[in-house]
Every structure is written in C-alpha cells, then in structure tokens.
Design a protein around this motif. Structure first.
Motif, short mmCIF file in Angstrom:
data_model
loop_
_atom_site.label_atom_id
_atom_site.label_comp_id
_atom_site.label_asym_id
_atom_site.label_seq_id
_atom_site.Cartn_x
_atom_site.Cartn_y
_atom_site.Cartn_z
N ASP A 1 -9.00 1.74 -5.40
CA ASP A 1 -8.17 2.85 -4.95
C ASP A 1 -8.95 3.59 -3.90
O ASP A 1 -10.06 4.07 -4.15
N GLU A 2 -8.36 3.69 -2.70
CA GLU A 2 -9.09 4.24 -1.57
C GLU A 2 -8.41 5.52 -1.09
O GLU A 2 -7.20 5.57 -0.96
N THR A 3 -9.20 6.54 -0.85
CA THR A 3 -8.71 7.83 -0.40
C THR A 3 -9.11 8.06 1.05
O THR A 3 -10.25 7.80 1.43
N PHE A 4 -8.15 8.55 1.86
CA PHE A 4 -8.39 8.90 3.26
C PHE A 4 -8.01 10.35 3.45
O PHE A 4 -6.89 10.73 3.14
N ILE A 5 -8.92 11.16 3.97
CA ILE A 5 -8.62 12.55 4.26
C ILE A 5 -8.94 12.80 5.73
O ILE A 5 -10.07 12.61 6.17
N TYR A 6 -7.92 13.20 6.50
CA TYR A 6 -8.08 13.54 7.91
C TYR A 6 -7.96 15.05 8.03
O TYR A 6 -6.97 15.63 7.60
N ILE B 1 -11.19 15.33 14.88
CA ILE B 1 -10.74 15.04 13.52
C ILE B 1 -11.84 14.32 12.76
O ILE B 1 -12.45 13.37 13.28
N VAL B 2 -12.09 14.74 11.52
CA VAL B 2 -13.04 14.07 10.64
C VAL B 2 -12.24 13.26 9.62
O VAL B 2 -11.36 13.80 8.95
N LEU B 3 -12.55 11.98 9.54
CA LEU B 3 -11.98 11.12 8.51
C LEU B 3 -13.03 10.97 7.42
O LEU B 3 -14.15 10.52 7.68
N THR B 4 -12.69 11.37 6.21
CA THR B 4 -13.54 11.12 5.05
C THR B 4 -12.80 10.10 4.21
O THR B 4 -11.64 10.31 3.87
N GLN B 5 -13.44 8.98 3.95
CA GLN B 5 -12.78 7.95 3.16
C GLN B 5 -13.73 7.40 2.12
O GLN B 5 -14.94 7.45 2.30
N GLY B 6 -13.14 6.90 1.06
CA GLY B 6 -13.98 6.32 0.03
C GLY B 6 -13.14 5.69 -1.06
O GLY B 6 -12.11 6.21 -1.44
N PRO B 7 -13.60 4.56 -1.54
CA PRO B 7 -12.89 3.89 -2.62
C PRO B 7 -13.49 4.21 -3.98
O PRO B 7 -14.65 4.60 -4.09
N THR B 8 -12.69 4.02 -4.99
CA THR B 8 -13.16 3.96 -6.37
C THR B 8 -12.86 2.54 -6.81
O THR B 8 -11.70 2.11 -6.80
N THR C 1 0.84 -1.19 0.00
CA THR C 1 0.00 0.00 0.00
C THR C 1 0.87 1.23 0.00
O THR C 1 2.01 1.21 0.44
N GLU C 2 0.36 2.32 -0.50
CA GLU C 2 0.99 3.63 -0.35
C GLU C 2 0.05 4.43 0.53
O GLU C 2 -1.08 4.70 0.16
N TRP C 3 0.50 4.78 1.74
CA TRP C 3 -0.38 5.40 2.70
C TRP C 3 -0.06 6.86 2.86
O TRP C 3 1.07 7.26 2.98
N GLU C 4 -0.96 7.62 2.78
CA GLU C 4 -1.14 8.96 3.34
C GLU C 4 -2.57 9.31 3.01
O GLU C 4 -3.42 9.29 3.86
N LEU C 5 -2.87 9.51 1.72
CA LEU C 5 -4.24 9.75 1.34
C LEU C 5 -4.75 8.73 0.34
O LEU C 5 -5.92 8.73 0.01
#
Length: 132
Positions: free
Chosen positions: A74-79, A89-96, A56-60
């Motif tokens: 492909d999953e995006t994480f925004i903190y 802190i709000v985590l917004t996450q979602g895959p494509t 995995t490549e982690w940050e966002l």
C-alpha cells in the motif's frame, strides 16, 4: 512489515504537477504498467480530486494487485507546497509492505521494498519529463 518514505521536490507549478501525476502511466521508464483505466473521477466539496482506476485507487493511496495472497504493498503519495518555496511541490511517498504468511527467510518484503523504491524513482523521473 516494512515501510520507508522518500521526498522529491518538483520545481514546477501545482497545475503542471497535477497533470503530470495523472499522466504518469504508462511511461517508457516503467514497462510493467501497460495502461491504466479510469473508472471514476470527481472533485469532492473540499476541492480534492479523486480518481478511481482499474488496479489502483489514485489520489493518496495505491494498492498493488499482483501477489496479494503473499504480500501487499500500500503506497501513499502526498503532494503539497514546499514550506520554504511555495511555488514548488514536494512529493512525499512511501509504501507499507506487509508479508502475508510467506516465510520471513524468503526476504520477500525486502525484495518488494527494493522494487518499489526503484519504481518510485522511475515514476518521479517520468513526471519530471512530462513537465517539459
């Protein structure tokens, strides 16, 4: 292609959430991740942490490796600080989820979306437990 997003509010300081996110795997709620190897980690000039991990490549952005010839996730994480409560802190996450040639009638995208959603909940729970 399927996409969805979810939000989770962590009622913890930023540093606590950053530590919990880095220690998210492995965890007992998601046995499919046995371990994560960090290949490289650095802080860029703007202060963002970049961590490159094996598989995995982690940050966002996280890219799942298994089944890449049939489907990609492909999953995006925004903190970020909560707009009404900056101490949380709000985590917004979602895959494509992208089908790569598998028959649409196979519902592989739907199955993957269901699995990713379930794992997202487990990951959020694991991070909450790591903060205590």
């Amino acid at each position: 292609m399927k996409t969805w997003t979810s939000e989770h509010v962590f009622d913890h300081p930023r540093e606590t959430i950053k530590t919990a996110a880095m220690q998210k795997y492995p965890n007992p709620m998601n046995a499919s991740v046995a371990g994560v190897d960090v290949l490289d980690r650095h802080i860029d000039p703007s202060g963002k942490l970049h961590s490159h991990r094996l598989s995995t490549e982690w940050e966002l952005l996280t890219a799942n490796i298994p089944l890449t010839n049939m489907v990609s996730v492909d999953e995006t994480f925004i903190y970020k600080p909560h707009p009404q409560a900056p101490e949380t802190i709000v985590l917004t996450q979602g895959p494509t989820i992208t089908n790569k040639g598998v028959s649409p009638s196979s519902n592989l995208e739907g199955l993957m979306a269901s699995m990713v959603s379930s794992n997202a909940n487990k990951g959020q729970e694991a991070m909450e437990q790591a903060t205590h």
